[in-house]
Design a protein around this motif. Structure first.
Motif, mmCIF file in Angstrom:
data_model
loop_
_atom_site.group_PDB
_atom_site.id
_atom_site.type_symbol
_atom_site.label_atom_id
_atom_site.label_comp_id
_atom_site.label_asym_id
_atom_site.label_seq_id
_atom_site.Cartn_x
_atom_site.Cartn_y
_atom_site.Cartn_z
ATOM 1 N N LEU A 77 32.346 45.513 -27.270
ATOM 2 C CA LEU A 77 33.049 44.278 -27.604
ATOM 3 C C LEU A 77 34.525 44.322 -27.211
ATOM 4 O O LEU A 77 35.196 43.287 -27.219
ATOM 5 N N THR A 81 35.499 39.417 -22.473
ATOM 6 C CA THR A 81 34.867 38.193 -22.953
ATOM 7 C C THR A 81 34.901 37.167 -21.821
ATOM 8 O O THR A 81 35.371 37.444 -20.713
ATOM 9 N N ARG A 82 34.431 35.989 -22.123
ATOM 10 C CA ARG A 82 34.509 34.916 -21.108
ATOM 11 C C ARG A 82 35.944 34.500 -20.848
ATOM 12 O O ARG A 82 36.245 33.924 -19.805
ATOM 13 N N ASP A 129 37.718 36.133 -30.395
ATOM 14 C CA ASP A 129 37.153 36.043 -29.044
ATOM 15 C C ASP A 129 36.207 37.206 -28.777
ATOM 16 O O ASP A 129 35.100 37.035 -28.235
ATOM 17 N N MET A 130 36.608 38.409 -29.166
ATOM 18 C CA MET A 130 35.764 39.592 -28.964
ATOM 19 C C MET A 130 34.432 39.470 -29.698
ATOM 20 O O MET A 130 33.369 39.797 -29.170
ATOM 21 N N GLY A 133 32.561 36.035 -28.099
ATOM 22 C CA GLY A 133 32.444 35.720 -26.674
ATOM 23 C C GLY A 133 32.292 36.887 -25.741
ATOM 24 O O GLY A 133 32.510 36.760 -24.534
ATOM 25 N N SER A 134 31.910 38.065 -26.258
ATOM 26 C CA SER A 134 31.755 39.229 -25.384
ATOM 27 C C SER A 134 30.627 39.001 -24.384
ATOM 28 O O SER A 134 29.560 38.480 -24.730
ATOM 29 N N ALA A 233 34.285 29.217 -29.154
ATOM 30 C CA ALA A 233 33.014 29.717 -28.629
ATOM 31 C C ALA A 233 31.819 28.954 -29.196
ATOM 32 O O ALA A 233 30.674 29.309 -28.922
#
Length: 452
Positions: A77, A81-82, A129-130, A133-134, A233
Motif C-alpha cells: 500500500l 496509487t492511481r 489515498d493509500m 486507491g492502491s 476514490a
C-alpha cells in the motif's frame, strides 16, 4: 461514554463524544455513511498530530496458503496509487518533516503518520489515498517479494524476536494465531498479484476501517477531511448504508498443550519463553492477570528480575507479559542467558510460577504491582502517537473507549484474592516452552522433562 458529536450536514452520524481522556482533551466519534469510523482526541497543548488508519484484518484472517498476505499488503500500500507514485507518497511526508509507517498484528493492521498539526490534512489525504486507491502494480509485487523475504531472514537472525514466534507455535500449534505474521518463505513466494488484490478488496473497504487521530485538531474538521479523502476514490459510496464491522467476539479457550519447540542455533545466548494460556481481551480477569504479570516480571523489583538477574546474575533481560486476543490469550516469561545457564534459568522460572500458583504473592508485592501498572498506563499515554494507538485499537477491538480514569479504576479494583485466583488458574496450567540457542542433547532432554 455519553453525549454526542454533531453530524456533518447529514453526511455522518455521531455515536459518542465529549469524554475527557489522557491528553486532557475530548474524545469524539463519528460514523460516516459508508461505515467508516472516525475517532479523535483533541490535545490543544501540543503542536503535532498523529493519524492512524486501522484495518480490521490481521494474520489470523489468513488461510495457511495465505500466510503473510496481510503483511505483504501492508508493504504494497506504500507502493503507489492511481494518484501518487511510491516516491510521491514518501516525498509528501518527508517534505514536511513527517513520519510515516505501518505495522501488522494478529488481529489488525495500522498505517500511521505523525506530523505538525498544520500538516494533518496532508497526512489524511495521503493515507486515505493509500488505503482506498492502491494499484498493487505487478512489478511492485515482485520487487517487494524480495524485501519481505529479507525481512523474514532478518527476523530469523534475531533470536530474541524469533523465540516469540516459536512460542506461539508451541502454545497455539498450526492455527492462524500460531503462525507467524510475516508468513513463510514458501507462502510469500507463492503469492500472485491477483490473489493479493482479492484479499485487499475483501478487507479494505470502509466498514473494516477506523480512522483515529490525536493532537491539536478539531474533530469536525478531521471528519470533513477524511470524508473528502475517501470520497475521491468513491470508497464511501460503494459501501453506503453498511454498518461498521463489529469487534471480534467468541470464546476459544486454548488447551494447555505442554509442547516444547526448540531451534538449535549457534547463538551467543540461549533465548527462552515459558508460558501457558491466559485470558482474552474481553475477559474481566485480564486486569488481575496484568497485576500478576507486573509482580512477577514487570519491573526491576519484580520476582523474576530479582531472582534471575539481581541475585544470581544469570541474565541481562528477563520479563513476563500477557497478550489478549478476541477469544483467547496467553501469559509468557522471557529470558536470555548464556547457553550453559539455560537449565538454571528455566528452573527458577518454573519455581517462581509454581510458587505463585500454589501460594499466591504477598499483599505488599501486589500493591507495588498495582502502582507500577497504573503508572505505566498513564506514562505510556504521554504522546499523540500513544493516544492515537489507544483510540484506534479500542474502537476496533471493543467498539468503545475507556478513559484513563476508568482504566485506573479497573486496575485499582483488583484485589489480592483476584490475583491469587488468576495465579492458580493460569499458572497452574501445563506450560509450553520455546528455546533458541546452541543446545546439547542432554539440555534438549532436560527441556522436555521440565514441562512434562
Amino acid at each position: 461514554m455519553s453525549g454526542g458529536g454533531l453530524p456533518l450536514a447529514g453526511r455522518g452520524r455521531a455515536d459518542a463524544g465529549g469524554t475527557a481522556s489522557a491528553g486532557g482533551g475530548e474524545v469524539r466519534k463519528t460514523v460516516l455513511p459508508g461505515g467508516l469510523r472516525v475517532v479523535t482526541e483533541t490535545v490543544p497543548t501540543v503542536r503535532s498530530a498523529t493519524l492512524g488508519i486501522w484495518a480490521h484484518v490481521g494474520s489470523r484472517d489468513e488461510t495457511p496458503a495465505l500466510g503473510g498476505a496481510t503483511h505483504y499488503l501492508e508493504h504494497l500500500l506504500f507502493k503507489g496509487t492511481r494518484r501518487r507514485s511510491a516516491l510521491d507518497i514518501s516525498a509528501a511526508l518527508d517534505a514536511v518533516g513527517g513520519e510515516m509507517n505501518a505495522f501488522t498484528a494478529k488481529e489488525f493492521t495500522c498505517y500511521y503518520a505523525r506530523v505538525l498539526d498544520s500538516d494533518l490534512p496532508l497526512a489524511i489525504d495521503v493515507l486515505g489515498d493509500m488505503l482506498t486507491g492502491s494499484v498493487l502494480d505487478a512489478a511492485e509485487v515482485e520487487a517487494e517479494r524480495g524485501v519481505i523475504l529479507e525481512e523474514i531472514a532478518m527476523t530469523e537472525d534475531d533470536p530474541g524476536d524469533c523465540v516469540h514466534d516459536l512460542f506461539a507455535r508451541a502454545l497455539m500449534g498450526d492455527s492462524p494465531l500460531g503462525r507467524p505474521v510475516l508468513g513463510t518463505v514458501e507462502t510469500v513466494n507463492g503469492f500472485t498479484r491477483d490473489r493479493l488484490a482479492r484479499f485487499y478488496r475483501k478487507h479494505y473497504d470502509a466498514p473494516h476501517l477506523v480512522v483515529a487521530a490525536a493532537g491539536n485538531l478539531d474533530h469536525d474538521t478531521v471528519v470533513r477531511q477524511v470524508r473528502e479523502a475517501f470520497d475521491k476514490a468513491g470508497a464511501l459510496e460503494r459501501t453506503e448504508g453498511r454498518d461498521p464491522v463489529a469487534p471480534r467476539t467468541g470464546a476459544r479457550p486454548l488447551r494447555a498443550r505442554g509442547r516444547v519447540e526448540i531451534a538449535d542455533r549457534s547463538t551467543e545466548q540461549a533465548h527462552l519463553v515459558l508460558g501457558m494460556p491466559g485470558y482474552s481481551r474481553n475477559d474481566d480477569r485480564r486486569w488481575a492477570l496484568g497485576v500478576l504479570s507486573a509482580a512477577l516480571g514487570g519491573g526491576m523489583s519484580s520476582r523474576l528480575f530479582q531472582e534471575i538477574r539481581e541475585k544470581r546474575g544469570l541474565a541481562y533481560s528477563t520479563y513476563s507479559y500477557t497478550s489478549g486476543f478476541a477469544d483467547c490469550g496467553l501469559f509468557g516469561v522471557y529470558a536470555g542467558c548464556r547457553p550453559g545457564q539455560l537449565s538454571d534459568v528455566l528452573k527458577i522460572c518454573r519455581d517462581e510460577l509454581d510458587h505463585a500458583a500454589r501460594h499466591g504473592l504477598p499483599d505488599d508485592e501486589l500493591r507495588r504491582a498495582v502502582g507500577q501498572l497504573s503508572g505505566a498506563t498513564v506514562l505510556g499515554l504521554e504522546d499523540t502517537g500513544a493516544l492515537m494507538h489507544r483510540l484506534g485499537k479500542s474502537e476496533l477491538c471493543w467498539g468503545e473507549q475507556l478513559s484513563v480514569d476508568e482504566m485506573l479504576a479497573k486496575i485499582s479494583a483488583v484485589t489480592p484474592d483476584d490475583v491469587r485466583e488468576a495465579a492458580r488458574d493460569v499458572l497452574g496450567r501445563r506450560p509450553s516452552l520455546a528455546v533458541i540457542g546452541p543446545l546439547t542433547d542432554r539440555q534438549t532432554t532436560e527441556l522436555h522433562e521440565a514441562v512434562a
